[in-house]
Write a protein that holds these residues in place. Structure first.
Motif, short mmCIF file in Angstrom:
data_model
loop_
_atom_site.label_atom_id
_atom_site.label_comp_id
_atom_site.label_asym_id
_atom_site.label_seq_id
_atom_site.Cartn_x
_atom_site.Cartn_y
_atom_site.Cartn_z
N VAL A 90 -55.21 -19.07 -15.02
CA VAL A 90 -54.95 -18.64 -16.39
C VAL A 90 -53.46 -18.29 -16.39
CG1 VAL A 90 -55.41 -16.95 -18.18
CG2 VAL A 90 -57.28 -17.75 -16.71
N VAL A 91 -52.70 -19.02 -17.19
CA VAL A 91 -51.24 -18.89 -17.15
C VAL A 91 -50.72 -18.46 -18.52
CG1 VAL A 91 -49.08 -20.07 -16.65
CG2 VAL A 91 -51.15 -20.71 -15.41
N LEU A 92 -49.83 -17.51 -18.50
CA LEU A 92 -49.13 -17.09 -19.71
C LEU A 92 -47.70 -17.58 -19.62
CD1 LEU A 92 -48.74 -15.51 -22.35
CD2 LEU A 92 -48.40 -13.44 -20.95
N ILE A 93 -47.29 -18.40 -20.59
CA ILE A 93 -45.91 -18.87 -20.68
C ILE A 93 -45.24 -18.05 -21.77
CG2 ILE A 93 -44.38 -20.80 -21.23
CD1 ILE A 93 -46.70 -22.69 -20.40
N VAL A 94 -44.16 -17.37 -21.41
CA VAL A 94 -43.39 -16.58 -22.38
C VAL A 94 -42.00 -17.20 -22.44
CG1 VAL A 94 -42.58 -14.30 -23.06
CG2 VAL A 94 -44.70 -14.52 -21.74
N ASP A 95 -41.74 -17.93 -23.51
CA ASP A 95 -40.47 -18.64 -23.64
C ASP A 95 -40.24 -18.95 -25.10
OD1 ASP A 95 -38.21 -20.34 -23.30
OD2 ASP A 95 -38.99 -21.06 -21.39
N GLY A 112 -55.57 -28.41 -14.84
CA GLY A 112 -56.82 -27.79 -15.24
C GLY A 112 -56.71 -26.32 -15.59
N SER A 113 -55.51 -25.84 -15.80
CA SER A 113 -55.29 -24.43 -16.12
C SER A 113 -55.60 -24.14 -17.58
CB SER A 113 -53.83 -24.05 -15.86
OG SER A 113 -53.47 -24.31 -14.53
N THR A 114 -55.89 -22.88 -17.84
CA THR A 114 -55.95 -22.38 -19.20
C THR A 114 -54.58 -21.79 -19.49
OG1 THR A 114 -58.29 -21.83 -18.97
CG2 THR A 114 -57.08 -20.74 -20.75
N VAL A 115 -53.97 -22.22 -20.58
CA VAL A 115 -52.59 -21.83 -20.86
C VAL A 115 -52.50 -21.08 -22.18
CG1 VAL A 115 -50.24 -22.69 -21.23
CG2 VAL A 115 -51.74 -23.85 -19.60
N TYR A 116 -51.81 -19.94 -22.14
CA TYR A 116 -51.49 -19.17 -23.33
C TYR A 116 -49.98 -19.19 -23.48
CZ TYR A 116 -56.24 -17.35 -23.02
OH TYR A 116 -57.60 -17.24 -22.96
N VAL A 117 -49.51 -19.27 -24.72
CA VAL A 117 -48.07 -19.36 -24.98
C VAL A 117 -47.65 -18.24 -25.92
CG1 VAL A 117 -46.22 -20.77 -25.95
CG2 VAL A 117 -48.06 -21.85 -24.63
N LYS A 173 -42.44 -9.73 -27.15
CA LYS A 173 -43.41 -8.84 -27.80
C LYS A 173 -44.78 -9.49 -27.85
CE LYS A 173 -44.59 -5.84 -31.55
NZ LYS A 173 -45.90 -5.74 -31.04
N ILE A 174 -44.83 -10.74 -28.24
CA ILE A 174 -46.11 -11.45 -28.28
C ILE A 174 -46.69 -11.56 -26.87
CG2 ILE A 174 -47.22 -13.66 -28.79
CD1 ILE A 174 -45.14 -14.00 -31.06
N GLY A 175 -45.82 -11.80 -25.88
CA GLY A 175 -46.28 -11.85 -24.49
C GLY A 175 -46.92 -10.55 -24.06
N LEU A 176 -46.29 -9.42 -24.40
CA LEU A 176 -46.87 -8.11 -24.06
C LEU A 176 -48.19 -7.88 -24.78
CD1 LEU A 176 -43.64 -5.91 -24.01
CD2 LEU A 176 -45.04 -6.60 -22.05
N PHE A 218 -50.86 -15.94 -13.31
CA PHE A 218 -49.41 -15.74 -13.22
C PHE A 218 -48.76 -15.95 -14.58
CE2 PHE A 218 -50.00 -20.15 -11.85
CZ PHE A 218 -49.05 -20.83 -12.57
N ILE A 219 -47.50 -15.53 -14.66
CA ILE A 219 -46.74 -15.61 -15.90
C ILE A 219 -45.46 -16.39 -15.63
CG2 ILE A 219 -45.51 -14.28 -17.67
CD1 ILE A 219 -47.38 -11.91 -16.89
N LEU A 220 -45.19 -17.38 -16.47
CA LEU A 220 -43.89 -18.07 -16.46
C LEU A 220 -43.07 -17.42 -17.55
CD1 LEU A 220 -44.91 -21.83 -16.14
CD2 LEU A 220 -44.01 -20.32 -14.38
N LEU A 221 -41.97 -16.79 -17.16
CA LEU A 221 -41.23 -15.93 -18.08
C LEU A 221 -39.77 -16.32 -18.17
CD1 LEU A 221 -41.10 -13.26 -19.75
CD2 LEU A 221 -40.68 -12.09 -17.57
N ASP A 222 -39.30 -16.55 -19.38
CA ASP A 222 -37.88 -16.73 -19.65
C ASP A 222 -37.29 -15.32 -19.65
OD1 ASP A 222 -35.36 -17.10 -20.69
OD2 ASP A 222 -36.04 -18.18 -22.48
N LEU A 223 -36.31 -15.08 -18.81
CA LEU A 223 -35.76 -13.73 -18.66
C LEU A 223 -34.84 -13.30 -19.79
CD1 LEU A 223 -35.11 -13.64 -14.83
CD2 LEU A 223 -37.01 -12.66 -16.11
N SER A 224 -34.40 -14.24 -20.61
CA SER A 224 -33.53 -13.91 -21.73
C SER A 224 -34.28 -14.20 -23.02
CB SER A 224 -32.25 -14.74 -21.66
OG SER A 224 -31.44 -14.48 -22.76
N MET A 225 -35.05 -13.22 -23.47
CA MET A 225 -35.93 -13.44 -24.62
C MET A 225 -35.44 -12.68 -25.85
SD MET A 225 -38.38 -15.43 -23.73
CE MET A 225 -39.36 -15.18 -25.18
N PRO A 226 -35.60 -13.32 -27.02
CA PRO A 226 -35.29 -12.60 -28.26
C PRO A 226 -36.30 -11.47 -28.47
CG PRO A 226 -36.32 -14.70 -28.75
CD PRO A 226 -36.09 -14.66 -27.27
N ILE A 227 -35.94 -10.52 -29.28
CA ILE A 227 -36.75 -9.38 -29.67
C ILE A 227 -36.81 -8.31 -28.57
CG2 ILE A 227 -39.03 -8.57 -30.45
CD1 ILE A 227 -39.38 -11.17 -31.89
#
Length: 75
Positions: free
Chosen positions: A19-24, A41-46, A51-54, A64-73
């Motif tokens: 189960v993967v969370l992509i924050v970008d 075969g992963s379940t992906v949330y975007v 803020k939406i990621g949190l 795990f989380i794939l995270l862009d370190l320079s995010m708006p908001i």
């Protein structure tokens, strides 16, 4: 690609389902990562921003989380 197929059948696949969370905020980055993870075969949330990621973290428990370190908001 034969190399990817080998990785999927010889090791990576045994760790699924992820189960993967992509924050970008970059749609191209999201598309590439999401396609690859869905192929495995992963379940992906975007989340399009931090803020939406949190908020999503209150609802899901990602492997795990794939995270862009320079995010708006979040600045």
């Amino acid at each position: 690609n034969a190399e990817l197929e080998g990785a999927v059948t010889n090791g990576i696949a045994r760790y699924r389902p992820w189960v993967v969370l992509i924050v970008d905020d970059d749609k191209d980055n999201i598309a590439v990562a999401e396609q690859f993870l869905l192929y495995l075969g992963s379940t992906v949330y975007v989340a399009g921003n931090g803020k939406i990621g949190l908020d999503l973290l209150e609802e899901i428990e990602p492997t795990f989380i794939l995270l862009d370190l320079s995010m708006p908001i979040m600045h």
